[in-house]
Write a protein that holds these residues in place. Structure first.
Motif, PDB file in Angstrom:
ATOM      1  N   ILE A 134      -7.724   8.289  -6.246  1.00 29.35           N
ATOM      2  CA  ILE A 134      -6.929   7.896  -5.079  1.00 29.35           C
ATOM      3  C   ILE A 134      -6.436   6.452  -5.151  1.00 29.35           C
ATOM      4  O   ILE A 134      -5.289   6.175  -4.801  1.00 29.35           O
ATOM      5  CB  ILE A 134      -7.684   8.165  -3.748  1.00 29.35           C
ATOM      6  CG1 ILE A 134      -6.745   7.982  -2.543  1.00 29.35           C
ATOM      7  CG2 ILE A 134      -8.912   7.291  -3.613  1.00 29.35           C
ATOM      8  CD1 ILE A 134      -5.657   8.998  -2.422  1.00 29.35           C
ATOM      9  N   ASP A 135      -7.246   5.532  -5.624  1.00 28.08           N
ATOM     10  CA  ASP A 135      -6.805   4.132  -5.678  1.00 28.08           C
ATOM     11  C   ASP A 135      -5.626   3.950  -6.629  1.00 28.08           C
ATOM     12  O   ASP A 135      -4.678   3.229  -6.322  1.00 28.08           O
ATOM     13  CB  ASP A 135      -7.957   3.215  -6.066  1.00 28.08           C
ATOM     14  CG  ASP A 135      -9.002   3.107  -4.975  1.00 28.08           C
ATOM     15  OD1 ASP A 135      -8.662   3.320  -3.797  1.00 28.08           O
ATOM     16  OD2 ASP A 135     -10.170   2.817  -5.295  1.00 28.08           O
ATOM     17  N   LEU A 152      -5.734  10.423   1.949  1.00 28.41           N
ATOM     18  CA  LEU A 152      -4.473   9.790   2.355  1.00 28.41           C
ATOM     19  C   LEU A 152      -4.396   9.630   3.873  1.00 28.41           C
ATOM     20  O   LEU A 152      -3.962   8.597   4.377  1.00 28.41           O
ATOM     21  CB  LEU A 152      -3.280  10.602   1.848  1.00 28.41           C
ATOM     22  CG  LEU A 152      -3.025  10.542   0.349  1.00 28.41           C
ATOM     23  CD1 LEU A 152      -2.022  11.611  -0.067  1.00 28.41           C
ATOM     24  CD2 LEU A 152      -2.544   9.159  -0.068  1.00 28.41           C
ATOM     25  N   LYS A 203       1.865  -3.936   0.419  1.00 28.43           N
ATOM     26  CA  LYS A 203       2.492  -2.684   0.787  1.00 28.43           C
ATOM     27  C   LYS A 203       1.421  -1.645   1.072  1.00 28.43           C
ATOM     28  O   LYS A 203       0.391  -1.607   0.410  1.00 28.43           O
ATOM     29  CB  LYS A 203       3.395  -2.192  -0.339  1.00 28.43           C
ATOM     30  CG  LYS A 203       4.577  -3.100  -0.612  1.00 28.43           C
ATOM     31  CD  LYS A 203       5.405  -2.527  -1.730  1.00 28.43           C
ATOM     32  CE  LYS A 203       6.561  -3.449  -2.039  1.00 28.43           C
ATOM     33  NZ  LYS A 203       7.392  -2.937  -3.096  1.00 28.43           N
ATOM     34  N   THR A 204       1.717  -0.784   2.038  1.00 33.54           N
ATOM     35  CA  THR A 204       0.767   0.267   2.396  1.00 33.54           C
ATOM     36  C   THR A 204       1.504   1.595   2.525  1.00 33.54           C
ATOM     37  O   THR A 204       2.737   1.647   2.512  1.00 33.54           O
ATOM     38  CB  THR A 204       0.064  -0.029   3.731  1.00 33.54           C
ATOM     39  OG1 THR A 204       0.997   0.161   4.788  1.00 33.54           O
ATOM     40  CG2 THR A 204      -0.515  -1.425   3.761  1.00 33.54           C
ATOM     41  N   LEU A 205       0.739   2.637   2.725  1.00 35.40           N
ATOM     42  CA  LEU A 205       1.300   3.967   2.967  1.00 35.40           C
ATOM     43  C   LEU A 205       1.317   4.306   4.450  1.00 35.40           C
ATOM     44  O   LEU A 205       1.716   5.405   4.826  1.00 35.40           O
ATOM     45  CB  LEU A 205       0.480   5.022   2.216  1.00 35.40           C
ATOM     46  CG  LEU A 205       0.510   4.940   0.704  1.00 35.40           C
ATOM     47  CD1 LEU A 205      -0.365   6.026   0.092  1.00 35.40           C
ATOM     48  CD2 LEU A 205       1.931   5.061   0.184  1.00 35.40           C
ATOM     49  N   ALA A 206       0.905   3.371   5.280  1.00 35.69           N
ATOM     50  CA  ALA A 206       0.840   3.616   6.718  1.00 35.69           C
ATOM     51  C   ALA A 206       2.201   4.074   7.236  1.00 35.69           C
ATOM     52  O   ALA A 206       3.230   3.459   6.962  1.00 35.69           O
ATOM     53  CB  ALA A 206       0.403   2.354   7.448  1.00 35.69           C
ATOM     54  N   VAL A 221      -2.478   5.546  -4.952  1.00 40.25           N
ATOM     55  CA  VAL A 221      -1.933   4.681  -3.892  1.00 40.25           C
ATOM     56  C   VAL A 221      -1.276   3.447  -4.504  1.00 40.25           C
ATOM     57  O   VAL A 221      -0.197   3.039  -4.071  1.00 40.25           O
ATOM     58  CB  VAL A 221      -3.036   4.300  -2.880  1.00 40.25           C
ATOM     59  CG1 VAL A 221      -2.566   3.212  -1.935  1.00 40.25           C
ATOM     60  CG2 VAL A 221      -3.472   5.544  -2.104  1.00 40.25           C
ATOM     61  N   VAL A 242      -1.536   7.613   6.219  1.00 41.78           N
ATOM     62  CA  VAL A 242      -0.315   8.371   5.986  1.00 41.78           C
ATOM     63  C   VAL A 242      -0.018   9.158   7.256  1.00 41.78           C
ATOM     64  O   VAL A 242      -0.913   9.763   7.849  1.00 41.78           O
ATOM     65  CB  VAL A 242      -0.486   9.302   4.756  1.00 41.78           C
ATOM     66  CG1 VAL A 242       0.628  10.314   4.662  1.00 41.78           C
ATOM     67  CG2 VAL A 242      -0.563   8.471   3.487  1.00 41.78           C
ATOM     68  N   ARG A 252      -7.964   7.266   5.001  1.00 44.08           N
ATOM     69  CA  ARG A 252      -8.116   5.897   4.482  1.00 44.08           C
ATOM     70  C   ARG A 252      -6.817   5.114   4.399  1.00 44.08           C
ATOM     71  O   ARG A 252      -6.845   3.888   4.365  1.00 44.08           O
ATOM     72  CB  ARG A 252      -8.724   5.931   3.076  1.00 44.08           C
ATOM     73  CG  ARG A 252     -10.136   6.403   3.032  1.00 44.08           C
ATOM     74  CD  ARG A 252     -10.684   6.210   1.645  1.00 44.08           C
ATOM     75  NE  ARG A 252     -11.936   6.905   1.464  1.00 44.08           N
ATOM     76  CZ  ARG A 252     -12.518   7.072   0.296  1.00 44.08           C
ATOM     77  NH1 ARG A 252     -11.968   6.580  -0.793  1.00 44.08           N
ATOM     78  NH2 ARG A 252     -13.657   7.724   0.204  1.00 44.08           N
ATOM     79  N   HIS A 253      -5.695   5.814   4.324  1.00 45.89           N
ATOM     80  CA  HIS A 253      -4.437   5.114   4.065  1.00 45.89           C
ATOM     81  C   HIS A 253      -3.384   5.315   5.146  1.00 45.89           C
ATOM     82  O   HIS A 253      -2.238   4.926   4.965  1.00 45.89           O
ATOM     83  CB  HIS A 253      -3.906   5.512   2.681  1.00 45.89           C
ATOM     84  CG  HIS A 253      -4.852   5.122   1.597  1.00 45.89           C
ATOM     85  ND1 HIS A 253      -4.959   3.829   1.139  1.00 45.89           N
ATOM     86  CD2 HIS A 253      -5.782   5.832   0.921  1.00 45.89           C
ATOM     87  CE1 HIS A 253      -5.894   3.775   0.210  1.00 45.89           C
ATOM     88  NE2 HIS A 253      -6.412   4.966   0.061  1.00 45.89           N
ATOM     89  N   THR A 312       2.652   2.641  -3.845  1.00 48.04           N
ATOM     90  CA  THR A 312       3.104   1.414  -3.165  1.00 48.04           C
ATOM     91  C   THR A 312       3.859   0.469  -4.086  1.00 48.04           C
ATOM     92  O   THR A 312       4.671  -0.318  -3.628  1.00 48.04           O
ATOM     93  CB  THR A 312       1.919   0.689  -2.504  1.00 48.04           C
ATOM     94  OG1 THR A 312       0.921   0.420  -3.481  1.00 48.04           O
ATOM     95  CG2 THR A 312       1.341   1.527  -1.371  1.00 48.04           C
TER      96      THR A 312
END
Length: 117
Positions: free
Chosen positions: A106-107, A29, A1-4, A110, A35, A32-33, A114
């Motif tokens: 942050i890790d 966010l 799962k991602t935050l994309a 996230v 968002v 790197r992720h 997720t």
């Protein structure tokens, strides 16, 4: 799962240093992720609950990060979890230290976002 592609709200509870932490989280966010959108809102004071109109502005996002609480909204259900970091724990730290804490947090943030969605 991602935050994309997700929309994440950052709620500044008006404690000193909190905006420095959230500024860094927002950048991480987005960069790197992937968002799609970060919505920033500020509570008038950390000593009282957020007013209704402010809460209304948070509707429609996939997740809300507020101090040490993380709320993920998925299919009309809300998953609230607490992380191991607290903005209040380093309020009077220099900005560079606050940013470093965001880099460290942050890790975990996230992962919690997720895992709830």
């Amino acid at each position: 799962k991602t935050l994309a592609g997700k929309a994440v709200a950052l709620l500044d509870i008006s404690k000193p240093g909190g905006s420095v932490f959230l500024d860094r989280l927002e950048r991480l966010l987005l960069e790197r992720h992937a968002v799609a959108r970060v919505l920033r809102q500020v509570k008038p004071t950390y000593t009282k609950a957020a007013p209704g109109p402010l809460l209304d502005k948070l509707r429609g996002v996939d997740a809300v990060i507020k101090d040490w609480r993380i709320e993920v909204r998925a299919q009309r259900a809300v998953c609230t979890t607490r992380s191991g970091w607290r903005i209040g724990a380093f309020l009077r730290s220099p900005p560079a230290e606050i940013q470093a804490r965001a880099d460290t947090a942050i890790d975990e943030i996230v992962a919690r976002l997720t895992s709830c969605s």
